[in-house]
Design a protein around this motif. Structure first.
Motif, PDB file in Angstrom:
ATOM      1  N   LYS A  87       0.960  -1.367  -0.016  1.00 33.23           N
ATOM      2  CA  LYS A  87      -0.321   0.283  -0.359  1.00 33.23           C
ATOM      3  C   LYS A  87       0.861   1.242   0.302  1.00 33.23           C
ATOM      4  O   LYS A  87       2.166   1.230  -0.252  1.00 33.23           O
ATOM      5  CB  LYS A  87      -0.995   0.317   1.553  1.00 33.23           C
ATOM      6  CG  LYS A  87      -1.786  -1.352   1.319  1.00 33.23           C
ATOM      7  CD  LYS A  87      -2.333  -1.433   2.786  1.00 33.23           C
ATOM      8  CE  LYS A  87      -3.573  -2.222   2.533  1.00 33.23           C
ATOM      9  NZ  LYS A  87      -4.094  -2.267   3.858  1.00 33.23           N
ATOM     10  N   LYS A  88       0.178   2.404  -0.154  1.00 32.39           N
ATOM     11  CA  LYS A  88       1.021   3.578   0.121  1.00 32.39           C
ATOM     12  C   LYS A  88       1.437   3.583   1.466  1.00 32.39           C
ATOM     13  O   LYS A  88       1.023   3.631   2.191  1.00 32.39           O
ATOM     14  CB  LYS A  88      -0.311   4.954   0.182  1.00 32.39           C
ATOM     15  CG  LYS A  88       1.117   6.299   0.003  1.00 32.39           C
ATOM     16  CD  LYS A  88       0.014   7.191  -0.497  1.00 32.39           C
ATOM     17  CE  LYS A  88       0.766   8.349  -0.450  1.00 32.39           C
ATOM     18  NZ  LYS A  88       0.621   9.823  -1.240  1.00 32.39           N
ATOM     19  N   VAL A  89       3.366   4.948   1.578  1.00 32.57           N
ATOM     20  CA  VAL A  89       3.451   4.193   2.134  1.00 32.57           C
ATOM     21  C   VAL A  89       3.030   5.357   3.544  1.00 32.57           C
ATOM     22  O   VAL A  89       2.283   6.687   2.875  1.00 32.57           O
ATOM     23  CB  VAL A  89       5.491   4.930   2.175  1.00 32.57           C
ATOM     24  CG1 VAL A  89       5.689   5.094   3.847  1.00 32.57           C
ATOM     25  CG2 VAL A  89       5.526   4.151   1.558  1.00 32.57           C
ATOM     26  N   THR A  90       2.708   5.261   4.996  1.00 33.56           N
ATOM     27  CA  THR A  90       1.709   5.432   5.690  1.00 33.56           C
ATOM     28  C   THR A  90       2.822   6.766   6.746  1.00 33.56           C
ATOM     29  O   THR A  90       3.712   6.878   7.316  1.00 33.56           O
ATOM     30  CB  THR A  90       0.701   5.244   6.368  1.00 33.56           C
ATOM     31  OG1 THR A  90       1.346   4.304   7.475  1.00 33.56           O
ATOM     32  CG2 THR A  90      -0.490   4.030   5.392  1.00 33.56           C
ATOM     33  N   LEU A  91       1.816   7.741   6.951  1.00 38.62           N
ATOM     34  CA  LEU A  91       2.987   8.399   8.223  1.00 38.62           C
ATOM     35  C   LEU A  91       3.009   7.757   9.455  1.00 38.62           C
ATOM     36  O   LEU A  91       4.025   8.075   9.876  1.00 38.62           O
ATOM     37  CB  LEU A  91       1.943   9.749   9.109  1.00 38.62           C
ATOM     38  CG  LEU A  91       2.021  10.802   9.483  1.00 38.62           C
ATOM     39  CD1 LEU A  91       3.078  10.948   9.239  1.00 38.62           C
ATOM     40  CD2 LEU A  91       0.735  11.697  10.126  1.00 38.62           C
ATOM     41  N   LYS A  92       2.260   6.874   9.901  1.00 37.92           N
ATOM     42  CA  LYS A  92       2.975   6.152  11.237  1.00 37.92           C
ATOM     43  C   LYS A  92       4.204   4.988  10.658  1.00 37.92           C
ATOM     44  O   LYS A  92       5.289   5.077  11.582  1.00 37.92           O
ATOM     45  CB  LYS A  92       1.576   5.035  11.356  1.00 37.92           C
ATOM     46  CG  LYS A  92       1.945   3.462  12.587  1.00 37.92           C
ATOM     47  CD  LYS A  92       0.518   2.927  12.810  1.00 37.92           C
ATOM     48  CE  LYS A  92       1.202   1.813  13.986  1.00 37.92           C
ATOM     49  NZ  LYS A  92       0.393   1.052  14.196  1.00 37.92           N
ATOM     50  N   GLN A  93       4.020   4.800   9.235  1.00 35.40           N
ATOM     51  CA  GLN A  93       5.285   3.861   8.622  1.00 35.40           C
ATOM     52  C   GLN A  93       6.213   4.606   8.965  1.00 35.40           C
ATOM     53  O   GLN A  93       7.142   4.298   9.046  1.00 35.40           O
ATOM     54  CB  GLN A  93       4.960   3.285   7.551  1.00 35.40           C
ATOM     55  CG  GLN A  93       4.133   2.316   7.641  1.00 35.40           C
ATOM     56  CD  GLN A  93       4.189   1.899   5.839  1.00 35.40           C
ATOM     57  OE1 GLN A  93       3.542   2.752   5.271  1.00 35.40           O
ATOM     58  NE2 GLN A  93       4.404   0.234   5.634  1.00 35.40           N
ATOM     59  N   VAL A  94       6.369   6.438   8.521  1.00 36.90           N
ATOM     60  CA  VAL A  94       7.645   7.184   8.654  1.00 36.90           C
ATOM     61  C   VAL A  94       7.889   7.085   9.048  1.00 36.90           C
ATOM     62  O   VAL A  94       8.732   7.654  10.115  1.00 36.90           O
ATOM     63  CB  VAL A  94       7.232   8.120   7.201  1.00 36.90           C
ATOM     64  CG1 VAL A  94       7.396   8.167   6.396  1.00 36.90           C
ATOM     65  CG2 VAL A  94       6.186   8.823   7.720  1.00 36.90           C
ATOM     66  N   SER A  95       7.170   7.559  10.336  1.00 41.40           N
ATOM     67  CA  SER A  95       7.310   8.053  11.846  1.00 41.40           C
ATOM     68  C   SER A  95       7.769   6.819  12.573  1.00 41.40           C
ATOM     69  O   SER A  95       9.332   7.312  13.736  1.00 41.40           O
ATOM     70  CB  SER A  95       6.196   8.681  12.744  1.00 41.40           C
ATOM     71  OG  SER A  95       5.405   9.757  12.025  1.00 41.40           O
ATOM     72  N   VAL A  96       7.978   5.968  12.530  1.00 35.82           N
ATOM     73  CA  VAL A  96       8.240   5.166  12.975  1.00 35.82           C
ATOM     74  C   VAL A  96      10.009   4.809  12.460  1.00 35.82           C
ATOM     75  O   VAL A  96      10.373   4.519  13.021  1.00 35.82           O
ATOM     76  CB  VAL A  96       7.681   3.162  12.401  1.00 35.82           C
ATOM     77  CG1 VAL A  96       8.692   2.187  13.434  1.00 35.82           C
ATOM     78  CG2 VAL A  96       6.076   3.451  13.601  1.00 35.82           C
TER      79      VAL A  96
END
Length: 136
Positions: A87-96
């Motif tokens: 899926k598209k990269v999410t804010l949660k993923q990039v924050s982690v």
């Protein structure tokens, strides 16, 4: 797309990070100048500077990773991040990813060695954020 990561060796990651650091210096100067201007030339609390640096760095990486999957340094070295769950990269993923990469920098890059021992060639930040690198 497979879960096997394109291996971006530590030297390449460091080179892209140095390139991005030069861009971040400009962001930090702009944010710091605005903060000093807003406060009339005086910043009395010493924690505001490091806080602004951390938040502006987080915003910089989140913006570029979500909108395009790469920073300018990553584009120069020809790799980008993508989501392992297709899926598209999410804010949660990039924050982690950002917070774990911050810890990696504080530990002088030692957690990057995990890519050599991981079955799918994932670093710790790749594994926990469910993102990885691919060639562009």
């Amino acid at each position: 797309m497979s879960n096997k990561s394109y291996i971006v060796f530590p030297l390449r990651r460091i080179a892209a990070s140095i390139y991005d650091l030069l861009l971040l210096l400009g962001v930090w100067f702009a944010v710091g100048s605005i903060a000093v201007w807003i406060n009339g030339g005086i910043i009395e609390e010493k924690w505001i500077g490091p806080f602004l640096i951390f938040v502006s760095s987080w915003g910089f990486f989140c913006y570029f990773w979500i909108n395009g999957g790469k920073t300018l340094g990553m584009a120069v070295w020809k790799f980008e991040i993508y989501s392992l769950n297709k899926k598209k990269v999410t804010l949660k993923q990039v924050s982690v990813r950002f917070f774990l990469n911050t810890i990696t920098v504080l530990l002088i890059g030692i957690p990057l060695l995990w890519i050599y021992f991981s079955k799918n060639n994932l670093s710790l930040s790749d594994y926990f954020s469910k993102t990885s690198y691919r060639k562009i």
